[in-house]
Design a protein around this motif. Structure first.
Motif, short mmCIF file in Angstrom:
data_model
loop_
_atom_site.label_atom_id
_atom_site.label_comp_id
_atom_site.label_asym_id
_atom_site.label_seq_id
_atom_site.Cartn_x
_atom_site.Cartn_y
_atom_site.Cartn_z
N GLU A 52 -2.77 -11.84 35.25
CA GLU A 52 -3.27 -12.30 33.96
C GLU A 52 -2.57 -13.59 33.53
O GLU A 52 -3.19 -14.49 32.95
CB GLU A 52 -3.08 -11.20 32.92
CG GLU A 52 -3.95 -9.97 33.18
CD GLU A 52 -3.45 -8.74 32.46
OE1 GLU A 52 -2.42 -8.84 31.76
OE2 GLU A 52 -4.06 -7.67 32.62
N THR A 53 -1.26 -13.66 33.81
CA THR A 53 -0.50 -14.87 33.48
C THR A 53 -1.02 -16.06 34.27
O THR A 53 -1.19 -17.16 33.73
CB THR A 53 1.00 -14.65 33.77
OG1 THR A 53 1.48 -13.56 32.98
CG2 THR A 53 1.81 -15.90 33.48
N LEU A 55 -4.03 -16.55 35.48
CA LEU A 55 -5.36 -16.96 34.99
C LEU A 55 -5.23 -17.83 33.74
O LEU A 55 -6.00 -18.79 33.57
CB LEU A 55 -6.20 -15.72 34.69
CG LEU A 55 -6.62 -14.89 35.92
CD1 LEU A 55 -7.32 -13.61 35.50
CD2 LEU A 55 -7.50 -15.71 36.86
N ARG A 56 -4.27 -17.52 32.88
CA ARG A 56 -4.06 -18.34 31.69
C ARG A 56 -3.36 -19.65 32.04
O ARG A 56 -3.69 -20.71 31.50
CB ARG A 56 -3.25 -17.55 30.65
CG ARG A 56 -4.11 -16.50 29.95
CD ARG A 56 -3.30 -15.38 29.34
NE ARG A 56 -4.18 -14.43 28.64
CZ ARG A 56 -4.95 -13.54 29.26
NH1 ARG A 56 -4.96 -13.47 30.59
NH2 ARG A 56 -5.72 -12.74 28.56
N TRP A 57 -2.41 -19.58 32.96
CA TRP A 57 -1.66 -20.77 33.37
C TRP A 57 -2.57 -21.78 34.08
O TRP A 57 -2.43 -22.98 33.90
CB TRP A 57 -0.52 -20.35 34.28
CG TRP A 57 0.29 -21.45 34.89
CD1 TRP A 57 0.36 -21.77 36.21
CD2 TRP A 57 1.16 -22.37 34.21
NE1 TRP A 57 1.22 -22.81 36.41
CE2 TRP A 57 1.73 -23.20 35.19
CE3 TRP A 57 1.51 -22.55 32.88
CZ2 TRP A 57 2.63 -24.22 34.88
CZ3 TRP A 57 2.41 -23.56 32.56
CH2 TRP A 57 2.95 -24.37 33.56
N VAL A 60 -4.26 -24.35 31.83
CA VAL A 60 -3.42 -25.13 30.91
C VAL A 60 -3.31 -26.58 31.38
O VAL A 60 -3.19 -26.86 32.58
CB VAL A 60 -2.01 -24.50 30.81
CG1 VAL A 60 -1.05 -25.41 30.07
CG2 VAL A 60 -2.09 -23.15 30.14
N VAL A 75 4.17 -16.47 28.20
CA VAL A 75 2.85 -15.88 28.49
C VAL A 75 3.02 -14.51 29.14
O VAL A 75 2.32 -13.55 28.80
CB VAL A 75 2.03 -16.82 29.40
CG1 VAL A 75 0.72 -16.15 29.81
CG2 VAL A 75 1.74 -18.13 28.70
N GLN A 79 1.65 -10.85 27.70
CA GLN A 79 0.77 -9.99 28.50
C GLN A 79 1.43 -8.63 28.75
O GLN A 79 0.77 -7.58 28.70
CB GLN A 79 0.43 -10.66 29.83
CG GLN A 79 -0.36 -11.96 29.70
CD GLN A 79 -1.63 -11.78 28.90
OE1 GLN A 79 -2.39 -10.84 29.11
NE2 GLN A 79 -1.86 -12.67 27.95
#
Length: 305
Positions: A52-53, A55-57, A60, A75, A79
């Protein structure tokens, strides 16, 4: 994470050259895993948090990130906090005692006393008694040394509130953690004697090693046979341990930064047994039998601060 197989979902990597986002994530991956694992007590869930981290990173704009390490830890913490709150509800219906997922760790982890202590089975069980936010603050401050301002951003609190939470969490942990840090050598010596007592059926030697109020926790997860409640008292615990069959092969291992034992049956790990030692006696025995928690025990997992 595939919950059926326990296989981790790997973070995507582009073919050819490594882009800056992937390079930064890979560079900090072991740290992020350790943060998530210490907050969750589960390698499987820590791997999910890392996915999940990532996918967000990956979305960015790196030019807007001043400190990549701090950003990724922030992050990951958010999560992990979200997942921990969900896990707390799930663990309320867990069959029998719940224990952390054991990790096979490298011998050099024991050289970092604070890291080894923080991932020990005994400490992870103490951390389970904190609220999710208290646990996050304690882990980030006491284990990873983050500043209060950084922690405040990660947990969505003010720096003043974080200081108060940290003070409360430290006092809570201090009242419940092992009274002194036991060296790996002392733990190894106790386990070697413990193993000999089990293998030879020497009940008196076993009783001499365990505290009168020793507690045995066995985690079968409702999948395999295990005691449905904590077994308390030297005589009762010795009686349970005395039933370990001759077909079971006991072998030393380095688990969560400390010496432990693996019990093998038919060539496969059946149980991982870790101990807590206070004042020279074994006061806690933690036997993980749930097969879903033993999928990583045959390969080393890297943890770091």
């Amino acid at each position: 994470m595939n919950e059926q197989t326990g296989n981790a979902v790997e973070s995507p990597a582009p073919e050819g050259h490594v882009d800056p986002a992937t390079e930064a994530f890979v560079a900090h991956r072991n740290l992020l895993f350790t943060v998530a694992y210490e907050m969750l007590g589960s390698a499987a869930d820590a791997e999910d948090v890392l996915q999940e981290t990532w996918l967000r990173w990956a979305g960015v704009d790196l030019h807007t990130v001043r400190d990549q390490r701090a950003y990724l830890v922030r992050v990951t913490t958010r999560q992990a906090l979200s997942r921990l709150r969900a896990l707390r509800r799930r663990r309320e219906s867990y069959v029998g005692p719940w224990l952390p997922e054991p990790l096979l760790t490298a011998p050099d982890v024991a050289e970092d006393v604070e890291l080894a202590d923080s991932i020990s089975m005994a400490m992870l069980l103490v951390l389970e008694t904190l609220t999710p936010t208290e646990r996050a603050v304690f882990v980030l401050r006491e284990v990873f040394g983050l500043e209060y301002d950084e922690i405040a951003e990660a947990v969505g609190k003010s720096p003043v509130a974080v200081r108060q939470i940290a003070h409360r969490a430290r006092a809570h942990v201090a009242a419940r953690r092992p009274r002194e840090v036991v060296s790996p050598a002392e733990t190894r010596g106790a386990l070697e004697a413990f193993q000999r007592a089990i293998e030879t059926g020497d009940l008196q030697r076993l009783l001499d090693m365990i505290a009168p109020d020793v507690v045995l926790l066995t985690d079968g997860g409702g999948v395999v046979q295990a005691a449905p409640a904590p077994v308390v008292g030297a005589d009762r615990v010795a009686h349970v341990l005395g039933r370990i069959g001759a077909a079971v092969l006991l072998r030393p291992a380095q688990v969560n930064g400390y010496p432990a034992l693996t019990l093998r049956l038919g060539g496969k790990v059946d149980t991982v047994l870790a101990v807590r030692i206070d004042d020279g006696l074994i006061t806690g025995l933690y036997a993980v039998r749930n097969p879903e928690k033993l999928s990583r025990i045959d390969r080393e997992t890297t943890v770091t601060r």
